[in-house]
Design a protein around this motif. Structure first.
Motif, PDB file in Angstrom:
ATOM      1  N   MET A  47     -27.841  60.970  33.330  1.00 49.32           N
ATOM      2  CA  MET A  47     -28.609  62.060  32.736  1.00 49.32           C
ATOM      3  C   MET A  47     -27.688  62.748  31.740  1.00 49.32           C
ATOM      4  N   LEU A  48     -28.106  62.778  30.480  1.00 53.28           N
ATOM      5  CA  LEU A  48     -27.289  63.380  29.425  1.00 53.28           C
ATOM      6  C   LEU A  48     -28.118  64.360  28.617  1.00 53.28           C
ATOM      7  N   GLU A  49     -27.458  65.350  28.071  1.00 54.05           N
ATOM      8  CA  GLU A  49     -28.104  66.283  27.160  1.00 54.05           C
ATOM      9  C   GLU A  49     -28.020  65.677  25.765  1.00 54.05           C
ATOM     10  N   MET A  88     -26.477  55.619  23.216  1.00 52.94           N
ATOM     11  CA  MET A  88     -26.285  54.320  23.855  1.00 52.94           C
ATOM     12  C   MET A  88     -25.041  54.355  24.744  1.00 52.94           C
ATOM     13  N   ILE A  89     -25.122  53.634  25.847  1.00 48.64           N
ATOM     14  CA  ILE A  89     -23.979  53.444  26.739  1.00 48.64           C
ATOM     15  C   ILE A  89     -23.883  51.941  26.982  1.00 48.64           C
ATOM     16  N   ARG A 136     -32.053  63.851  29.313  1.00 46.92           N
ATOM     17  CA  ARG A 136     -32.781  62.584  29.361  1.00 46.92           C
ATOM     18  C   ARG A 136     -31.926  61.528  30.062  1.00 46.92           C
ATOM     19  N   PHE A 137     -32.583  60.596  30.743  1.00 46.38           N
ATOM     20  CA  PHE A 137     -31.881  59.480  31.386  1.00 46.38           C
ATOM     21  C   PHE A 137     -31.550  58.450  30.315  1.00 46.38           C
ATOM     22  N   VAL A 164     -26.235  56.491  37.887  1.00 45.80           N
ATOM     23  CA  VAL A 164     -27.425  56.419  38.725  1.00 45.80           C
ATOM     24  C   VAL A 164     -28.022  55.038  38.481  1.00 45.80           C
ATOM     25  N   VAL A 165     -28.530  54.393  39.525  1.00 44.87           N
ATOM     26  CA  VAL A 165     -29.147  53.077  39.350  1.00 44.87           C
ATOM     27  C   VAL A 165     -30.642  53.210  39.604  1.00 44.87           C
ATOM     28  N   LYS A 166     -31.414  52.899  38.567  1.00 42.71           N
ATOM     29  CA  LYS A 166     -32.876  52.873  38.673  1.00 42.71           C
ATOM     30  C   LYS A 166     -33.330  51.438  38.426  1.00 42.71           C
TER      31      LYS A 166
END
Length: 161
Positions: free
Chosen positions: A64-66, A73-74, A114-115, A143-145
């Motif tokens: 979750m990033l602002e 992108m990661i 946002r995720f 986090v793993v979704k």
């Protein structure tokens, strides 16, 4: 005495014990290694479905990033490993890059949380299998979704040119 009844009895015994073995593997994670320091073991147990061969599971690690209006992108390195002696696969997510963004000038400086998913390439799409858990080792800050993909029953034919 004929050998055929013995063969049928043995096959029946194997057929009865195989689902029980698979179910115990789905609930018993002792075969999988413990998470290393700085890592978390995530487990996805899928319900039984008809035509599981038509389904895929997309693994979506992220944070979750602002963010503003720019695309964020990661990247992460992921590797499939196998539990020695068991043959069960698991996914390890290793090095995660810091977030990179496009550099557009945003009309307003509003930021929202946002995720943001980490791109792990081809390792993200896994076979749907309700008999075994999907085990993912990821850094503590991820986090793993996941989401389920279904194949369309309609087939299209390619044109010959």
């Amino acid at each position: 005495m004929s050998i055929a009844p013995i063969g049928i009895a043995a096959a029946s015994l194997l057929a009865l014990s195989a689902p029980a073995f698979a179910q115990s593997a789905a609930t018993d994670l002792k075969a999988f290694p413990a998470a290393e320091a700085g890592m978390v073991r995530h487990v996805i147990t899928l319900p039984a479905k008809q035509n599981e061969e038509d389904l895929r599971v997309e693994i979506l690690p992220g944070k979750m990033l602002e963010v503003d209006c720019n695309r964020v992108m990661i990247a992460a390195k992921a590797e499939t490993k196998t539990v020695d002696g068991w043959g069960y696969d698991y996914l390890t997510i290793g090095k995660v890059s810091p977030p990179a963004t496009t550099l557009m000038a945003c009309p307003d400086n509003a930021k929202t949380e946002r995720f943001v998913t980490a791109n792990i390439g081809a390792e993200s799409l896994r076979r749907y299998n309700s008999k075994l858990p999907l085990v993912i080792y990821a850094p503590e800050d991820l986090v793993v979704k996941y989401r389920i993909w279904r194949a369309d029953s309609e087939l299209s034919e390619a044109t010959s040119e």
